[in-house]
Scaffold this active site. Structure first.
Site, PDB file in Angstrom:
ATOM      1  N   SER A  64       0.938  -0.970   0.118  1.00  0.00           N
ATOM      2  CA  SER A  64       0.279  -0.114   0.269  1.00  0.00           C
ATOM      3  C   SER A  64       0.985   1.430  -0.417  1.00  0.00           C
ATOM      4  O   SER A  64       1.665   1.388   0.446  1.00  0.00           O
ATOM      5  CB  SER A  64      -0.834  -0.304   1.785  1.00  0.00           C
ATOM      6  OG  SER A  64      -0.869   0.816   1.707  1.00  0.00           O
TER       7      SER A  64
ATOM      8  N   LYS B 172       2.287  -3.589   6.107  1.00  0.00           N
ATOM      9  CA  LYS B 172       2.238  -3.544   5.192  1.00  0.00           C
ATOM     10  C   LYS B 172       3.763  -3.645   5.393  1.00  0.00           C
ATOM     11  O   LYS B 172       4.674  -4.332   3.912  1.00  0.00           O
ATOM     12  CB  LYS B 172       1.655  -2.755   4.311  1.00  0.00           C
ATOM     13  CG  LYS B 172       0.177  -2.975   4.657  1.00  0.00           C
ATOM     14  CD  LYS B 172      -0.003  -3.824   3.673  1.00  0.00           C
ATOM     15  CE  LYS B 172      -1.650  -4.151   3.300  1.00  0.00           C
ATOM     16  NZ  LYS B 172      -1.902  -5.504   2.190  1.00  0.00           N
TER      17      LYS B 172
ATOM     18  N   TYR C 190      -1.643  -1.385  11.443  1.00  0.00           N
ATOM     19  CA  TYR C 190      -1.985  -2.199   9.973  1.00  0.00           C
ATOM     20  C   TYR C 190      -0.520  -1.601   9.043  1.00  0.00           C
ATOM     21  O   TYR C 190      -0.434  -2.187   8.320  1.00  0.00           O
ATOM     22  CB  TYR C 190      -3.578  -1.159   9.555  1.00  0.00           C
ATOM     23  CG  TYR C 190      -3.576  -1.304   8.273  1.00  0.00           C
ATOM     24  CD1 TYR C 190      -4.383  -2.648   7.218  1.00  0.00           C
ATOM     25  CD2 TYR C 190      -3.275  -0.550   7.326  1.00  0.00           C
ATOM     26  CE1 TYR C 190      -3.856  -2.310   5.856  1.00  0.00           C
ATOM     27  CE2 TYR C 190      -3.506  -0.481   5.815  1.00  0.00           C
ATOM     28  CZ  TYR C 190      -3.770  -2.156   5.039  1.00  0.00           C
ATOM     29  OH  TYR C 190      -3.887  -1.879   3.759  1.00  0.00           O
TER      30      TYR C 190
END
Ligand code: UDP
Length: 340
Positions: free
Chosen positions: A126, A155, A151
């Site tokens: 992302s 990634k 979160y």
């Protein structure tokens, strides 16, 4: 014989679109998902669009034995890994749950895949890894910034896991695609985004407000140092994004990678403000949207958009769908869901 790609999280928003594009490009696809954050709508939609009985396995990728069984039962040539928790706010409240789920699942995939001779691993990363970049647009060489949520950190860590695994185990190669803001739905309106509860993301909130599920859209902040005061993002059509995966998978399978671990930005290269997106939605769909300006949302960056030239050149991929079409598709999908 067609090569087989395992799509983990293939019943979700991005995974289902990728499944469709892979099948239409001639790959065989196996979908595996624990269905923890979706129902069967998109899997059934993908089957309908492709006219194929896409094999589905209910698998929790944190369960190593289950992953092992999946690889034993199927000859898998490549894995595209989507299965992960994705709510930023929830990750701040439940960090252990996020780290455990998002890291364990990926570790299991890498470990099991390589021991079964599956060399090709594509990870869905992302643009969040860039934080608020000092220079825009961001290239793949732009520095990653310290993640502001568990979160986001998962990634970054998964990118590192893939990079290090490729380096250590000669028989693995990997690609990380860094998505900007995926939006929209398939033109058939048979697959799309199905957020549970109140949507965090802008476009589902827009469409749910338009259909009357939400009373009013809050535009978070109109005092940013941008032309109209609202944040700038790079909104990438979901079908365009899905096609980038087909290009990346074939690059891996056909031995065309320049390095055994590669990263690509997947975006349009065009910054669009929240207000511009809201106005475009209203215009193309002939809808008056109820919205108001609200305070900034904590954690939001002012502006981020991609320099997609590496993907354009190396993957032979380019974002093509005009944002108007994307917003029309998003609205058609919302109407389809409302009728179901
Ligand atoms: N946004 C907004 N209202 C909403 C949801 C999002 O104004 O209800 C804004 C948000 O502040 C950001 C942009 O829309 O500037 C995109 O947010 P989203 O959550 O979709 O993606 P992000 O860029 O945060 O990953």
């Amino acid at each position: 014989m067609a090569q087989t790609v395992l799509v983990s999280g293939g019943a979700g928003f991005i995974g289902s679109h990728v499944t469709v594009e892979l099948i239409q490009a001639g790959y065989d696809v196996i979908v595996a998902d624990n269905m923890s954050n979706c129902d069967k709508t998109c899997l059934l939609g993908a089957r309908k669009i492709t006219g194929r009985k896409i094999p589905f396995f209910k698998v929790d990728f944190c369960n190593r034995n289950a992953v092992e069984r999946l690889f034993q039962a199927n000859k898998i040539e490549a894995v595209i890994h989507f299965a992960a928790f994705k709510a930023v706010g929830e990750s701040v409240e439940q960090p252990v749950m996020y780290y455990r789920n998002n890291l364990d699942s990926f570790l299991n995939i890498i470990d099991v895949a390589r021991t079964h001779g599956c060399r090709n691993i594509l990870f869905s990363s992302s643009a969040t890894v860039y934080g608020q970049p000092e220079e825009l647009p961001v290239t793949e060489e732009s520095p990653r910034q310290e993640a502001t949520s568990p979160y986001g950190n998962t990634k970054q860590i998964c990118e590192d896991i893939l990079r290090d695994s490729v380096k250590a185990y000669g028989n693995v190669r990997g690609i990380a695609l860094r998505y900007f803001n995926p939006i929209g739905a398939h033109p058939s309106a048979l697959i799309g985004e199905l957020p549970r509860g109140v949507p965090n993301n802008l476009v589902p909130f827009i469409t749910q407000t338009a259909i009357g599920k939400r009373e009013c859209l809050s535009i978070f902040g109109n005092d940013y140092p941008t032309p109209d005061g609202t944040c700038l993002r790079d909104y990438i059509d979901i079908v365009d994004l899905a096609k980038a995966h087909v290009c990346a998978v074939s690059r891996m399978m056909e031995d065309k990678m320049k390095e055994p671990y590669e990263i690509f930005n997947i975006g349009t290269g065009r910054p669009v403000s929240v207000l511009e997106l809201v106005n475009a939605f209203q215009k193309v769909n002939g809808i008056k949207l109820n919205y108001r300006f609200a305070p900034r949302r904590p954690g939001d960056v002012t502006a981020v958009w991609a320099d997609p030239s590496k993907a354009n050149k190396e993957l032979g991929w380019k974002a093509e769908r005009p944002v108007e079409e994307t917003l029309r598709a998003a609205w058609n999908w919302e109407k389809y869901i409302a009728k179901k």
